[in-house]
Design an enzyme around this catalytic site. Sequence first.
Site, mmCIF file in Angstrom:
data_model
loop_
_atom_site.group_PDB
_atom_site.id
_atom_site.type_symbol
_atom_site.label_atom_id
_atom_site.label_comp_id
_atom_site.label_asym_id
_atom_site.label_seq_id
_atom_site.Cartn_x
_atom_site.Cartn_y
_atom_site.Cartn_z
ATOM 1 N N GLY A 1 51.890 8.813 -30.596
ATOM 2 C CA GLY A 1 51.197 7.581 -30.965
ATOM 3 C C GLY A 1 50.709 7.583 -32.392
ATOM 4 O O GLY A 1 49.734 6.903 -32.731
ATOM 5 N N THR B 1 51.863 6.212 -34.998
ATOM 6 C CA THR B 1 51.993 4.944 -35.718
ATOM 7 C C THR B 1 50.968 3.915 -35.254
ATOM 8 O O THR B 1 50.928 2.802 -35.788
ATOM 9 C CB THR B 1 53.401 4.351 -35.538
ATOM 10 O OG1 THR B 1 53.657 4.158 -34.137
ATOM 11 C CG2 THR B 1 54.452 5.271 -36.136
ATOM 12 N N ASP C 1 44.771 4.603 -33.889
ATOM 13 C CA ASP C 1 44.120 5.914 -33.859
ATOM 14 C C ASP C 1 44.976 6.979 -34.528
ATOM 15 O O ASP C 1 44.464 7.852 -35.239
ATOM 16 C CB ASP C 1 43.831 6.335 -32.420
ATOM 17 C CG ASP C 1 42.798 5.439 -31.750
ATOM 18 O OD1 ASP C 1 42.377 4.446 -32.377
ATOM 19 O OD2 ASP C 1 42.424 5.733 -30.608
ATOM 20 N N ASP D 1 60.207 10.060 -27.089
ATOM 21 C CA ASP D 1 59.661 9.028 -26.216
ATOM 22 C C ASP D 1 58.926 9.709 -25.073
ATOM 23 O O ASP D 1 59.375 10.746 -24.564
ATOM 24 C CB ASP D 1 60.785 8.140 -25.667
ATOM 25 C CG ASP D 1 60.262 6.827 -25.109
ATOM 26 O OD1 ASP D 1 59.520 6.873 -24.100
ATOM 27 O OD2 ASP D 1 60.581 5.760 -25.657
ATOM 28 N N LEU E 1 47.973 10.595 -28.033
ATOM 29 C CA LEU E 1 47.411 9.251 -28.176
ATOM 30 C C LEU E 1 48.371 8.169 -27.689
ATOM 31 O O LEU E 1 47.964 7.020 -27.493
ATOM 32 C CB LEU E 1 47.058 8.974 -29.644
ATOM 33 C CG LEU E 1 46.286 10.069 -30.398
ATOM 34 C CD1 LEU E 1 46.004 9.616 -31.820
ATOM 35 C CD2 LEU E 1 45.011 10.423 -29.678
ATOM 36 N N GLN F 1 51.158 2.860 -23.325
ATOM 37 C CA GLN F 1 51.139 1.390 -23.283
ATOM 38 C C GLN F 1 49.676 1.066 -23.074
ATOM 39 O O GLN F 1 49.146 1.209 -21.981
ATOM 40 C CB GLN F 1 51.989 0.870 -22.128
ATOM 41 C CG GLN F 1 52.242 -0.644 -22.149
ATOM 42 C CD GLN F 1 50.997 -1.524 -22.126
ATOM 43 O OE1 GLN F 1 50.554 -2.011 -23.186
ATOM 44 N NE2 GLN F 1 50.395 -1.719 -20.976
ATOM 45 N N TYR G 1 56.088 0.085 -15.972
ATOM 46 C CA TYR G 1 56.271 0.710 -17.288
ATOM 47 C C TYR G 1 54.975 1.393 -17.741
ATOM 48 O O TYR G 1 54.994 2.513 -18.261
ATOM 49 C CB TYR G 1 56.693 -0.341 -18.314
ATOM 50 C CG TYR G 1 56.795 0.189 -19.722
ATOM 51 C CD1 TYR G 1 57.918 0.916 -20.127
ATOM 52 C CD2 TYR G 1 55.773 -0.026 -20.646
ATOM 53 C CE1 TYR G 1 58.012 1.420 -21.420
ATOM 54 C CE2 TYR G 1 55.859 0.475 -21.934
ATOM 55 C CZ TYR G 1 56.977 1.191 -22.315
ATOM 56 O OH TYR G 1 57.059 1.686 -23.597
ATOM 57 N N SER H 1 40.103 6.857 -21.463
ATOM 58 C CA SER H 1 39.590 5.528 -21.805
ATOM 59 C C SER H 1 38.371 5.161 -20.972
ATOM 60 O O SER H 1 38.247 5.541 -19.803
ATOM 61 C CB SER H 1 40.696 4.495 -21.570
ATOM 62 O OG SER H 1 40.188 3.170 -21.608
ATOM 63 N N GLU I 1 38.009 2.417 -19.760
ATOM 64 C CA GLU I 1 38.505 1.568 -18.678
ATOM 65 C C GLU I 1 38.547 2.322 -17.350
ATOM 66 O O GLU I 1 38.654 1.709 -16.292
ATOM 67 C CB GLU I 1 39.894 1.033 -19.022
ATOM 68 C CG GLU I 1 39.914 0.011 -20.142
ATOM 69 C CD GLU I 1 39.362 -1.351 -19.732
ATOM 70 O OE1 GLU I 1 39.435 -1.679 -18.533
ATOM 71 O OE2 GLU I 1 38.867 -2.070 -20.614
ATOM 72 N N TYR J 1 46.652 -0.182 -16.183
ATOM 73 C CA TYR J 1 46.425 0.707 -17.324
ATOM 74 C C TYR J 1 45.379 1.760 -16.978
ATOM 75 O O TYR J 1 45.564 2.961 -17.214
ATOM 76 C CB TYR J 1 45.968 -0.106 -18.533
ATOM 77 C CG TYR J 1 45.406 0.725 -19.660
ATOM 78 C CD1 TYR J 1 46.240 1.437 -20.510
ATOM 79 C CD2 TYR J 1 44.028 0.807 -19.875
ATOM 80 C CE1 TYR J 1 45.729 2.212 -21.542
ATOM 81 C CE2 TYR J 1 43.501 1.570 -20.897
ATOM 82 C CZ TYR J 1 44.359 2.268 -21.734
ATOM 83 O OH TYR J 1 43.829 3.033 -22.744
#
Length: 366
Positions: free
Chosen positions: A8, A10, A13, A63, A85, A88, A100, A132, A134, A156
């Site tokens: 992650g 790009t 974070d 990936d 990091l 999705q 996904y 997270s 969440e 998520y």
Amino acid sequence: MKRAFVTGITGQDGSYLAELLLAKGYEVHGMIRRSSSFNTQRIDHLYQDPHIMGVKLFLHYGDLADAVRMTKLMYELKPDEIYHLGAQSHVRVSFDIPDYTGDVTGMGTIRLLEAIRESGLGKKVRFYQASSSELYGKVQETPQRETTPFYPRSPYACAKLYAYWATVNYREAYNMHASNGILFNHESPRRGPTFVTRKITMAAARIKLGLQNRLFLGNLDAKRDWGFAGDYVEAMWRMVQQDQPGDYVIATGETHSVREFCEEAFGLVGLDWKDYVRHDARYERPSEVDLLLGDPSKARRVLGWKPRVTFKELTRMMMEADLKLARQELAIQHSESIEVPLMMTPKSKGSQKVAPTKKSQKTKVK
């Protein structure tokens, strides 16, 4: 020289973390997905041609759905520290693509942990998992701490819950230095334009300059603990430097509603948000998280970490950046012509003026 591997890289974070690690003298390797278009805008200012001597940032295709590739990268790079990091990470979108999201956000973590173990790095490498707030979802206590029970309310969050416990399990089963950072909402000018804070600051800037008329949002009453992403990546690094791994809440300890964020952002450009913001039920989640408020006491005590950027400073930072972008967009729209050089041939030399294509005055906000 320490070597770090970042998934992650790009993202928001990832870009701030790469800056931090490079400033500390690390050699940084980031995993990026193959795309026919460039998706490295957030780290373009850091990237140099790898053929140049002394370069410390390297990018590798991979990936989170490809376990074989990640295992090969572990064998090849043998990093000292891994910052996971990649995910999705859009909560509302996870309701639309739950399969996904579960595969990449949840299973992607176990694939990376297995790649570490398979390559023989389990006892050597230090691993950070981006968990997270969440996870708390339908909160069981306020504020939320490391001991607060989880109650995920989205695909998520469910995927992040799997990743959280997978990290704990590998720490206990294989004696890995694996830590979870339970990060509450953290924003910046590099935040993706589909996330609510950035949608608000972009819209306020564009409305101020006449480029947009309205902003449509979902639940205005949802409250979040918003901090600055640049502060939060330092907490990630500090976790990995500890002698013992652990799990930490990273937050500011104060909460604000989406409504308050709108009022602050639009107020900075002299506008009343009520004149421009409209509700659209399509942007509401099927199951909402009403309140998130973190208690960062453990991070302050053990890591010596505390946030530096306040809510008002964060909003101003994002507004200034988006005003600059909006002014650039306006300048392009108002340019009278563009000089386009022609190919130099015996029969044709010079350049011609081509009328610019006008962009639509309306922007669809997702």
